[in-house]
Design a protein around this motif. Sequence first.
Motif, PDB file in Angstrom:
ATOM      1  N   SER A 298      37.117  34.897  47.382  1.00  0.00           N
ATOM      2  CA  SER A 298      38.402  34.289  47.026  1.00  0.00           C
ATOM      3  C   SER A 298      39.017  33.454  48.138  1.00  0.00           C
ATOM      4  O   SER A 298      40.197  33.120  48.075  1.00  0.00           O
ATOM      5  CB  SER A 298      39.392  35.375  46.620  1.00  0.00           C
ATOM      6  OG  SER A 298      39.768  36.164  47.737  1.00  0.00           O
ATOM      7  N   ASP A 314      36.437  47.322  37.174  1.00  0.00           N
ATOM      8  CA  ASP A 314      36.034  46.326  36.183  1.00  0.00           C
ATOM      9  C   ASP A 314      37.199  45.950  35.278  1.00  0.00           C
ATOM     10  O   ASP A 314      37.326  44.795  34.866  1.00  0.00           O
ATOM     11  CB  ASP A 314      34.863  46.844  35.348  1.00  0.00           C
ATOM     12  CG  ASP A 314      33.564  46.890  36.135  1.00  0.00           C
ATOM     13  OD1 ASP A 314      33.484  46.215  37.167  1.00  0.00           O
ATOM     14  OD2 ASP A 314      32.648  47.618  35.700  1.00  0.00           O
ATOM     15  N   TRP A 316      40.386  45.975  36.149  1.00  0.00           N
ATOM     16  CA  TRP A 316      41.231  45.087  36.954  1.00  0.00           C
ATOM     17  C   TRP A 316      40.637  43.682  36.994  1.00  0.00           C
ATOM     18  O   TRP A 316      41.348  42.673  36.845  1.00  0.00           O
ATOM     19  CB  TRP A 316      41.372  45.626  38.369  1.00  0.00           C
ATOM     20  CG  TRP A 316      42.580  46.477  38.587  1.00  0.00           C
ATOM     21  CD1 TRP A 316      42.621  47.823  38.737  1.00  0.00           C
ATOM     22  CD2 TRP A 316      43.934  46.028  38.686  1.00  0.00           C
ATOM     23  NE1 TRP A 316      43.910  48.249  38.925  1.00  0.00           N
ATOM     24  CE2 TRP A 316      44.743  47.168  38.902  1.00  0.00           C
ATOM     25  CE3 TRP A 316      44.543  44.777  38.612  1.00  0.00           C
ATOM     26  CZ2 TRP A 316      46.115  47.090  39.034  1.00  0.00           C
ATOM     27  CZ3 TRP A 316      45.918  44.698  38.751  1.00  0.00           C
ATOM     28  CH2 TRP A 316      46.703  45.837  38.955  1.00  0.00           C
ATOM     29  N   LYS A 317      39.346  43.593  37.228  1.00  0.00           N
ATOM     30  CA  LYS A 317      38.705  42.283  37.283  1.00  0.00           C
ATOM     31  C   LYS A 317      38.861  41.540  35.961  1.00  0.00           C
ATOM     32  O   LYS A 317      39.090  40.325  35.941  1.00  0.00           O
ATOM     33  CB  LYS A 317      37.220  42.432  37.639  1.00  0.00           C
ATOM     34  CG  LYS A 317      36.970  42.810  39.085  1.00  0.00           C
ATOM     35  CD  LYS A 317      35.521  42.611  39.489  1.00  0.00           C
ATOM     36  CE  LYS A 317      34.596  43.570  38.790  1.00  0.00           C
ATOM     37  NZ  LYS A 317      33.202  43.449  39.285  1.00  0.00           N
ATOM     38  N   SER A 321      40.942  38.144  35.755  1.00  0.00           N
ATOM     39  CA  SER A 321      40.174  36.941  35.410  1.00  0.00           C
ATOM     40  C   SER A 321      40.849  36.138  34.302  1.00  0.00           C
ATOM     41  O   SER A 321      40.539  34.961  34.115  1.00  0.00           O
ATOM     42  CB  SER A 321      38.755  37.323  34.981  1.00  0.00           C
ATOM     43  OG  SER A 321      38.765  38.023  33.750  1.00  0.00           O
ATOM     44  N   TYR A 332      42.324  34.126  38.437  1.00  0.00           N
ATOM     45  CA  TYR A 332      41.929  35.034  39.515  1.00  0.00           C
ATOM     46  C   TYR A 332      40.604  35.722  39.148  1.00  0.00           C
ATOM     47  O   TYR A 332      40.527  36.933  39.028  1.00  0.00           O
ATOM     48  CB  TYR A 332      43.024  36.062  39.774  1.00  0.00           C
ATOM     49  CG  TYR A 332      44.248  35.469  40.431  1.00  0.00           C
ATOM     50  CD1 TYR A 332      44.283  35.247  41.797  1.00  0.00           C
ATOM     51  CD2 TYR A 332      45.366  35.133  39.683  1.00  0.00           C
ATOM     52  CE1 TYR A 332      45.397  34.697  42.413  1.00  0.00           C
ATOM     53  CE2 TYR A 332      46.489  34.579  40.280  1.00  0.00           C
ATOM     54  CZ  TYR A 332      46.494  34.361  41.646  1.00  0.00           C
ATOM     55  OH  TYR A 332      47.598  33.809  42.255  1.00  0.00           O
ATOM     56  N   ASN A 333      39.582  34.888  38.971  1.00  0.00           N
ATOM     57  CA  ASN A 333      38.284  35.435  38.556  1.00  0.00           C
ATOM     58  C   ASN A 333      37.305  35.579  39.717  1.00  0.00           C
ATOM     59  O   ASN A 333      36.164  35.951  39.522  1.00  0.00           O
ATOM     60  CB  ASN A 333      37.668  34.576  37.441  1.00  0.00           C
ATOM     61  CG  ASN A 333      37.642  33.102  37.792  1.00  0.00           C
ATOM     62  OD1 ASN A 333      37.950  32.733  38.917  1.00  0.00           O
ATOM     63  ND2 ASN A 333      37.292  32.273  36.828  1.00  0.00           N
ATOM     64  N   ASN A 334      37.748  35.252  40.929  1.00  0.00           N
ATOM     65  CA  ASN A 334      36.933  35.484  42.122  1.00  0.00           C
ATOM     66  C   ASN A 334      37.667  36.474  43.014  1.00  0.00           C
ATOM     67  O   ASN A 334      38.516  36.085  43.810  1.00  0.00           O
ATOM     68  CB  ASN A 334      36.670  34.174  42.875  1.00  0.00           C
ATOM     69  CG  ASN A 334      35.722  33.265  42.127  1.00  0.00           C
ATOM     70  OD1 ASN A 334      34.730  33.729  41.579  1.00  0.00           O
ATOM     71  ND2 ASN A 334      36.023  31.981  42.094  1.00  0.00           N
ATOM     72  N   LEU A 335      37.336  37.726  42.839  1.00  0.00           N
ATOM     73  CA  LEU A 335      38.045  38.787  43.556  1.00  0.00           C
ATOM     74  C   LEU A 335      37.179  39.368  44.657  1.00  0.00           C
ATOM     75  O   LEU A 335      35.976  39.563  44.486  1.00  0.00           O
ATOM     76  CB  LEU A 335      38.416  39.925  42.604  1.00  0.00           C
ATOM     77  CG  LEU A 335      39.653  39.782  41.730  1.00  0.00           C
ATOM     78  CD1 LEU A 335      39.831  41.063  40.945  1.00  0.00           C
ATOM     79  CD2 LEU A 335      40.885  39.507  42.564  1.00  0.00           C
ATOM     80  N   ILE A 337      36.796  42.854  46.481  1.00  0.00           N
ATOM     81  CA  ILE A 337      37.184  44.249  46.243  1.00  0.00           C
ATOM     82  C   ILE A 337      36.759  45.097  47.426  1.00  0.00           C
ATOM     83  O   ILE A 337      35.607  45.049  47.857  1.00  0.00           O
ATOM     84  CB  ILE A 337      36.556  44.779  44.946  1.00  0.00           C
ATOM     85  CG1 ILE A 337      37.027  43.941  43.749  1.00  0.00           C
ATOM     86  CG2 ILE A 337      36.915  46.249  44.738  1.00  0.00           C
ATOM     87  CD1 ILE A 337      36.394  44.341  42.435  1.00  0.00           C
TER      88      ILE A 337
END
Length: 581
Positions: A298, A314, A316-317, A321, A332-335, A337
Amino acid sequence: MKMHVLTVLIATGITFFSACEEPLTGERSDNIAPETRLFLDTVNTVTTALVDLYWDGDDPDGSVLGFIYSVDSGKTWTFTDKRNASVVIPTNGKSLALSRVFVSAVDDQGNGSHDQSVFFNQANIGPEPFTDTDSSGTFTAGEPFFDFGKIDPTPASVLFSIRNSLPVAQFNILAKLPETTLPIVTILLNPSDPDGNNTIIKAELALNDTSAAAWIDIPIDQKILTLSSDSRDTLSTNTTFNILLGTQLTPSGLKLPGLKLNNLNRLYYRVTDNTGSKSQITNLPDSSENWYVKKFSSAGEILLIRDHSNGDADKWKAILSKTPGKNSGTFYNNLDILELKKPNGEVVLSPGTGIVQLKATLNSYRKVIWYGANNTSLEYAQQLVPGYLSKPNIFGKSGKILFRTGFDRNAGTTEIPMGFLPIDSLNFSFYYPDGKKGNGFISSIVTNGGIRKDSFDSNFPTPKPDLSFFNSLPDSLLYSGFGSSVLNSYFTFVPNTNAYILYRLNFPRKSFGENWPVTPTRYFGFGTPAVMIENLDRNLVFTTIPLIYLDQTTPGYPKNGYDNPLIHFLALILNEEFERP
């Protein structure tokens, strides 16, 4: 054969030679080479490599200026104007070696000028020593220097039997690397030497390669090192680590090459003692384990910290996303973690280095979502969150954080490290308007239950949040499941005067004819409990509610690009509130 009169003292395995430092004097006459004296030809006792030597000399026709000595069979010579010196005798990596030390006196009848080359027994041993007063690195006219006269051509010598124990390079057992990490790790070094740790003069680190060119020197006095790649770099697959020193993460200016992103990596460490002997190479992790380094996703925008054993990363992602980003058309699809706990409950970060590594990781992100259950790492948060919110990160700005935790129902308020949160105390109970008592410990939320934004009226407790921001928030966030679901049990809490109330628990008793809001006297534990607040600096949002489950699509949604109120809420926090200066 020269006359030798040596006095030797043996103490704790180290050979010491008596020394004194009276001025060097003599009678002046025609220039004849001086004579040098050591006190024995051989030291029969095995000694360590560090010894204190004593010598003396006479010049029949003048004064002795000083002495030159060699500990490497005449390859290099060192000058001193003293009659003694502490010397380290090299063993060339051998555990037991015979080595001879040579000493020659120098008289004071020089040529009156500084010589760049001094010849001794036909060998150039370098320039005459001088005091570099202008720090130029070379001799400048007028600077003090030692003007060499004649040098004793037949040095006195003494033979030593040297025992040297190899130094040991170790990674501290408290600094085990997690199996998978972002390119930010903290290591703990534990060098030692049986002959004394002060004999270690060099430490080196390498990554994925032990060839000569791969090693870099690292400070020998630093035992805590953090290796950090630049979180703004999301394109490289092979890059370098920046080396940060100590618990304060002081930049060293050193770079460790060879980092492989989205790949397995291994660190190598060795040290060298004052005889030139190197330790065996040790590696981290050891050969039975692997260390996988993920590349940043990100560009330092947002970090998701999973601080409990529930496997909901998953979810949350999936929600983030679908959450629109601050730039049009982005999500916000590139997290990135960071796991603090595995699904089996195992703590990921090592006890010896975890807090330093977490501090370095936080500093690499603008925004953080830190979510846990009842066993959240509040000790870490207590120490790190205030600094993250107030001090510049690698982007030159302080961070913003959305923090979620429940509280242990068996712990008293004083036992919970929550000083970083703007809360006064926990609600162990609260009261309805009719005086009936409710349990402040909530273990489940039923279908259509959740949290609700307060009404902004004269009864709203002070301080009041920014009206424009508050009015833009969704009215409620509701549970999308069916029936009653256990959702990481939590206590409700009492905010202090450094907090704005954003949401309260949405459970007025319909059977009693109660409507929202329940009562105006609800601030200090009475009436509907607060479950989400924001600090006055507006860079910390705290909740005890497991937001990830409150994703019900309520009437009016989708709207304005938001699928449901939770996505709407997250977009407002991340894109607007957390983008404030």
